[in-house]
Design an enzyme around this catalytic site. Structure first.
Site, PDB file in Angstrom:
ATOM      1  N   CYS A  50       0.864  -1.166   0.000  1.00  0.00           N
ATOM      2  CA  CYS A  50       0.000   0.000   0.000  1.00  0.00           C
ATOM      3  C   CYS A  50       0.904   1.221   0.000  1.00  0.00           C
ATOM      4  O   CYS A  50       2.071   1.126   0.348  1.00  0.00           O
ATOM      5  CB  CYS A  50      -0.866   0.000   1.249  1.00  0.00           C
ATOM      6  N   ARG A  76       3.470   1.039  -7.238  1.00  0.00           N
ATOM      7  CA  ARG A  76       3.587   0.058  -6.172  1.00  0.00           C
ATOM      8  C   ARG A  76       2.436  -0.951  -6.198  1.00  0.00           C
ATOM      9  O   ARG A  76       2.538  -1.998  -5.586  1.00  0.00           O
ATOM     10  CB  ARG A  76       3.639   0.777  -4.821  1.00  0.00           C
ATOM     11  N   TRP A 123      -3.949  -2.167  -1.297  1.00  0.00           N
ATOM     12  CA  TRP A 123      -3.868  -3.467  -1.979  1.00  0.00           C
ATOM     13  C   TRP A 123      -4.616  -4.417  -1.065  1.00  0.00           C
ATOM     14  O   TRP A 123      -4.156  -4.708   0.035  1.00  0.00           O
ATOM     15  CB  TRP A 123      -2.402  -3.867  -2.118  1.00  0.00           C
ATOM     16  N   ASN A 149      -0.248   0.575   6.309  1.00  0.00           N
ATOM     17  CA  ASN A 149       0.424  -0.353   5.405  1.00  0.00           C
ATOM     18  C   ASN A 149       0.985  -1.501   6.243  1.00  0.00           C
ATOM     19  O   ASN A 149       1.605  -1.247   7.270  1.00  0.00           O
ATOM     20  CB  ASN A 149       1.564   0.401   4.692  1.00  0.00           C
ATOM     21  N   GLY A 150       0.756  -2.733   5.827  1.00  0.00           N
ATOM     22  CA  GLY A 150       1.319  -3.871   6.566  1.00  0.00           C
ATOM     23  C   GLY A 150       0.237  -4.735   7.173  1.00  0.00           C
ATOM     24  O   GLY A 150      -0.895  -4.755   6.702  1.00  0.00           O
ATOM     25  N   GLU A 516      16.145 -16.043 -15.133  1.00  0.00           N
ATOM     26  CA  GLU A 516      15.642 -14.672 -15.077  1.00  0.00           C
ATOM     27  C   GLU A 516      14.691 -14.397 -16.247  1.00  0.00           C
ATOM     28  O   GLU A 516      13.641 -13.780 -16.074  1.00  0.00           O
ATOM     29  CB  GLU A 516      16.828 -13.684 -15.063  1.00  0.00           C
ATOM     30  N   LYS A 520      10.717 -13.325 -16.091  1.00  0.00           N
ATOM     31  CA  LYS A 520      10.134 -12.158 -16.786  1.00  0.00           C
ATOM     32  C   LYS A 520       8.912 -12.576 -17.597  1.00  0.00           C
ATOM     33  O   LYS A 520       7.903 -11.882 -17.604  1.00  0.00           O
ATOM     34  CB  LYS A 520      11.148 -11.513 -17.740  1.00  0.00           C
ATOM     35  N   GLU A 523       5.874 -13.370 -15.284  1.00  0.00           N
ATOM     36  CA  GLU A 523       5.197 -12.258 -14.612  1.00  0.00           C
ATOM     37  C   GLU A 523       4.622 -11.251 -15.598  1.00  0.00           C
ATOM     38  O   GLU A 523       3.573 -10.663 -15.337  1.00  0.00           O
ATOM     39  CB  GLU A 523       6.106 -11.578 -13.579  1.00  0.00           C
ATOM     40  N   HIS A 539      17.274 -35.471 -18.109  1.00  0.00           N
ATOM     41  CA  HIS A 539      16.929 -36.023 -16.788  1.00  0.00           C
ATOM     42  C   HIS A 539      15.476 -35.758 -16.428  1.00  0.00           C
ATOM     43  O   HIS A 539      15.109 -35.822 -15.262  1.00  0.00           O
ATOM     44  CB  HIS A 539      17.867 -35.443 -15.726  1.00  0.00           C
ATOM     45  N   LYS A 634       5.423  -4.126  -6.492  1.00  0.00           N
ATOM     46  CA  LYS A 634       6.827  -3.797  -6.703  1.00  0.00           C
ATOM     47  C   LYS A 634       7.705  -4.207  -5.525  1.00  0.00           C
ATOM     48  O   LYS A 634       8.749  -4.800  -5.706  1.00  0.00           O
ATOM     49  CB  LYS A 634       6.964  -2.294  -6.991  1.00  0.00           C
TER      50      LYS A 634
HETATM   51  C1  F6R Z   1      10.777  -9.763 -10.840  1.00  0.00           C
HETATM   52  C2  F6R Z   1      10.834  -8.940  -9.648  1.00  0.00           C
HETATM   53  C3  F6R Z   1      10.849  -9.624  -8.339  1.00  0.00           C
HETATM   54  C4  F6R Z   1      11.859  -8.930  -7.429  1.00  0.00           C
HETATM   55  C5  F6R Z   1      11.789  -9.514  -6.010  1.00  0.00           C
HETATM   56  C6  F6R Z   1      12.831  -8.907  -5.105  1.00  0.00           C
HETATM   57  O1  F6R Z   1      10.792  -8.955 -11.981  1.00  0.00           O
HETATM   58  O2  F6R Z   1      10.858  -7.750  -9.725  1.00  0.00           O
HETATM   59  O3  F6R Z   1      11.141 -10.972  -8.462  1.00  0.00           O
HETATM   60  O4  F6R Z   1      13.133  -9.097  -7.973  1.00  0.00           O
HETATM   61  O5  F6R Z   1      10.520  -9.291  -5.472  1.00  0.00           O
HETATM   62  O6  F6R Z   1      12.707  -7.537  -5.036  1.00  0.00           O
HETATM   63  P1  F6R Z   1      13.897  -6.647  -4.504  1.00  0.00           P
HETATM   64  O7  F6R Z   1      15.011  -6.762  -5.483  1.00  0.00           O
HETATM   65  O8  F6R Z   1      13.338  -5.263  -4.410  1.00  0.00           O
HETATM   66  O9  F6R Z   1      14.291  -7.212  -3.175  1.00  0.00           O
END
Ligand code: F6R
Length: 639
Positions: A50, A76, A123, A149-150, A516, A520, A523, A539, A634
């Site tokens: 939030c 966010r 959120w 928030n939390g 990675e 991407k 998500e 395997h 985020k």
């Molecule tokens: C994927 C992504 C997440 C973050 C993860 C850690 O694109 O953004 O997997 O990498 O939530 O976030 P940070 O780096 O902020 O600790």
């Protein structure tokens, strides 16, 4: 129709579309009988982000500023919006479901009068998405309003007590208990805000930050494991969960520590703890370029940030990052852990390989969410490299707390230099790549890689060259790869629109990039994707490959090249469609993305770019918003 399947016998529900949600009641169909189940409202897992803003100023009305601040923090993630202002001794409130602009249009948020106010984007966690559950929340007599928030872990017990005392709750949220608790102590303390805040914070359990407006014109906030920052300008004071909330007005910030309570009364503020002891926190100047929070000529933040990598790639070397100190800690460590979540974890995986290959240094990479179970060899002489864009990821912070308790040194690689992680660290390297608004980490991953390469360069005593000349050349090569944007867009649009699975293969240092890339795709485009170490195919995963499969092969010409060609042939003979990413073309690829020639250890930095672009264009093909993927936020600030 979504079918809910109850698992883990608590309130975490896995939906048929694969996402986990938390709900109060659910239907459980066992094949014969339909049950209605009341689910225990105890949290196991959530993604929460939030945004909070509080403003106390003299010159302008609060409402338009609050609305604008909430828009700045939209990245966010949220589902509802609300603000409250103080006007002639009354707290006015307006809130609703949707984007800030939509709720503003519908509820005319901007025109709520008053020069003091609080705002929030929610959120949904406790309670569904509706206007009643949106913040702020009033106390019974509306003399107090709160945004939060939390998690308040003990909210159910508190709610029962408060209800027995005559308080009437209007929402299903955990947050509302804060408003009623504050009201209770405000009355009991004869309207003493200090005492009210302290008593309230002492009772609440969980990780939270909240901001409250009192009808006497005071704004107060508390930080307990969720970020809260004071912004100080000449004419106003701000309280926000993100510097972007006030950066347009001031870059002077005070980052509250855990356990801090702040009271803003007119143009002064004081910070104290739950023992009423006054604490002082330094004023920090935040160096973000505000311009970069806009999309500019791009359709989305995500594609802007992918292209912006050419601007941010060298940023870690353009600030006063003390690589030598950081590396000294590593040299002196008896053992090295690397930890992070998601993308940052993938960067850690590459770091481990490069450290071993070039610096002959052994390290262990542990996902932050697993750290508590697999860090038994931590000791006072251990070093933990914690990688996190935000520096606020709960899993990372918990790992670091644990490591600190063992006496280990915390070395962090972060983008937000004033984050909780940064402030817990013995040594810090910053990406300095500016705010990353798209939920998917792109430019921050690139920054993390650059830092990892520099660390390995130093620790390998140049066995792995990575000086200014290498870096600048690399930058040119990344620019070259980014020019493939159009090619990749065409490639993606030529693929079957109903792709179900994408596999990305890579060996050795390409494997973390395969992971990675698959993260991407998952998500951004909501397509099942899997990074596979090519040698592992036989395997197990080979059983999945058929004519429907799309396989991306990371295969630049290094020691892994020939083996990956062999794997590609195996896949090809099962009818899969192969996209090769390499500096060398081969007939086995149905489509080819050509990388420029660079020293072989540098390919991971080039390879990730086409994968980012592919994910972005796959999202567009699926007509989903790449900036705000569903169910994700985020910063994941709750475990
Ligand atoms: C994927 C992504 C997440 C973050 C993860 C850690 O694109 O953004 O997997 O990498 O939530 O976030 P940070 O780096 O902020 O600790």
């Amino acid at each position: 129709m979504l079918v809910y399947i109850l698992f883990y016998n608590k309130n975490l529900i896995k939906r048929s579309d694969g996402h986990s949600v938390q709900i109060d009641y659910t239907f459980f169909y066992n094949g014969k009988i339909l049950y209605l189940i009341k689910v225990l409202n105890k949290f196991l897992f959530r993604i929460v982000v939030c945004s909070i803003i509080g403003y106390s100023g003299k010159l302008i009305s609060a409402a338009p500023l609050l609305v604008e601040s909430l828009k700045k923090m939209e990245y966010r993630g949220y589902d509802s919006v609300g603000i409250a202002t103080l006007n002639e001794g009354n707290i006015l409130m307006s809130k609703g479901v949707g984007k800030v602009a939509e709720v503003d249009k519908e509820m005319d948020l901007n025109n709520l009068p008053g020069q003091i106010g609080i705002g929030h984007t929610r959120w949904a966690t406790h309670g569904s998405v509706n206007a009643k559950n949106a913040h702020p929340h009033y106390s019974c007599s509306s003399n107090i309003a709160v945004v939060h928030n939390g998690i308040i872990e003990n909210y159910q017990e508190l709610k029962i007590e408060l209800t027995n005392d005559g308080h009437v709750f209007k929402s299903q949220t955990d947050s509302e208990v804060i408003a009623h608790l504050l009201e209770k102590y405000y009355k009991e303390s004869n309207f003493n805000v200090n005492e009210t805040m302290i008593k309230t914070c002492k009772v609440l359990k969980g990780s939270f930050a909240f901001v409250v407006i009192f009808d006497n014109g005071v704004i107060a906030g508390a930080r307990f494991d969720e970020p809260l920052i004071i912004g100080i300008s000449n004419n106003a004071l701000f309280l926000s969960s993100d510097v972007l909330g006030f950066l347009k007005y001031t870059d002077k910030s005070v980052f509250l520590d855990n356990g801090d309570i702040v009271i803003i009364d007119n143009d002064t503020f004081r910070i104290f703890d739950v023992n009423e002891k006054i604490v002082t926190r330094p004023v920090t100047q935040v160096a973000w370029e505000l311009g970069s929070t806009e999309k500019g000529k791009y359709a989305h933040h995500t594609i802007k940030e992918i292209h912006e990598q050419t601007l941010t790639l060298l940023k870690p070397f353009q600030v006063s990052n003390n690589f030598q100190t950081f590396c000294e800690f590593l040299r002196n460590a008896s053992n090295i852990y690397i930890t992070g979540s998601g993308t940052s974890y993938n960067c850690g995986l590459l770091g481990k390989q490069l450290l071993s290959k070039f610096a002959k240094i052994k390290s262990e990479v542990v996902m932050s969410s697993e750290f508590q179970y697999s860090s038994d060899s931590l000791e006072p002489n251990s070093a933990v490299i914690a990688i996190s864009q935000s520096g606020e990821t709960a899993d990372v912070l918990h790992s670091v707390k644990k490591a600190k308790e063992s006496g280990a040194k915390i070395l962090s690689i972060v983008n937000v230099p004033t984050s909780s992680l940064a402030r817990m660290s013995d040594s810090l390297l910053t990406l300095n790549c500016g705010p990353e608004i798209g939920v998917a980490a792109t430019k921050s991953f690139m920054g993390q890689l650059m830092i990892i390469y520099k660390i390995v360069n130093i620790l390998s005593r140049d066995q792995m060259p990575f000086d200014e000349i290498n870096q600048k050349h690399l930058l040119k090569m990344v620019k070259k790869v980014l020019r493939l944007d159009g090619v990749i867009q065409n490639l993606i649009s030529s693929l079957d629109k109903n792709i179900k699975d994408i596999y990305i293969l890579g060996r050795s240092i390409h494997y973390p990039i395969a992971l990675e890339g698959s993260l991407k795709i998952k998500e951004l485009a909501y397509i099942h994707a899997e990074g596979i170490a090519a040698g592992e195919l036989k395997h197990g995963p080979l059983a999945l490959i058929d004519k429907e499969s799309v396989v991306v092969v990371l295969n630049p010409t290094d020691e892994t090249y020939q083996d990956v060609i062999s794997s590609s042939n195996e896949i090809k003979s099962r009818g899969a469609y192969i996209i090769g990413i390499s500096n060398k073309k081969d007939d086995v690829y149905d489509r080819f993305v050509e990388l420029p020639d660079v020293d072989s250890y540098l390919y991971p930095i080039l390879e990730i770019v086409p994968l980012q672009l592919m994910s972005y264009y796959l999202a567009l093909e699926k007509q989903v918003d790449p900036d705000y993927p569903r169910n994700l936020a985020k910063s994941v600030t709750v475990k």
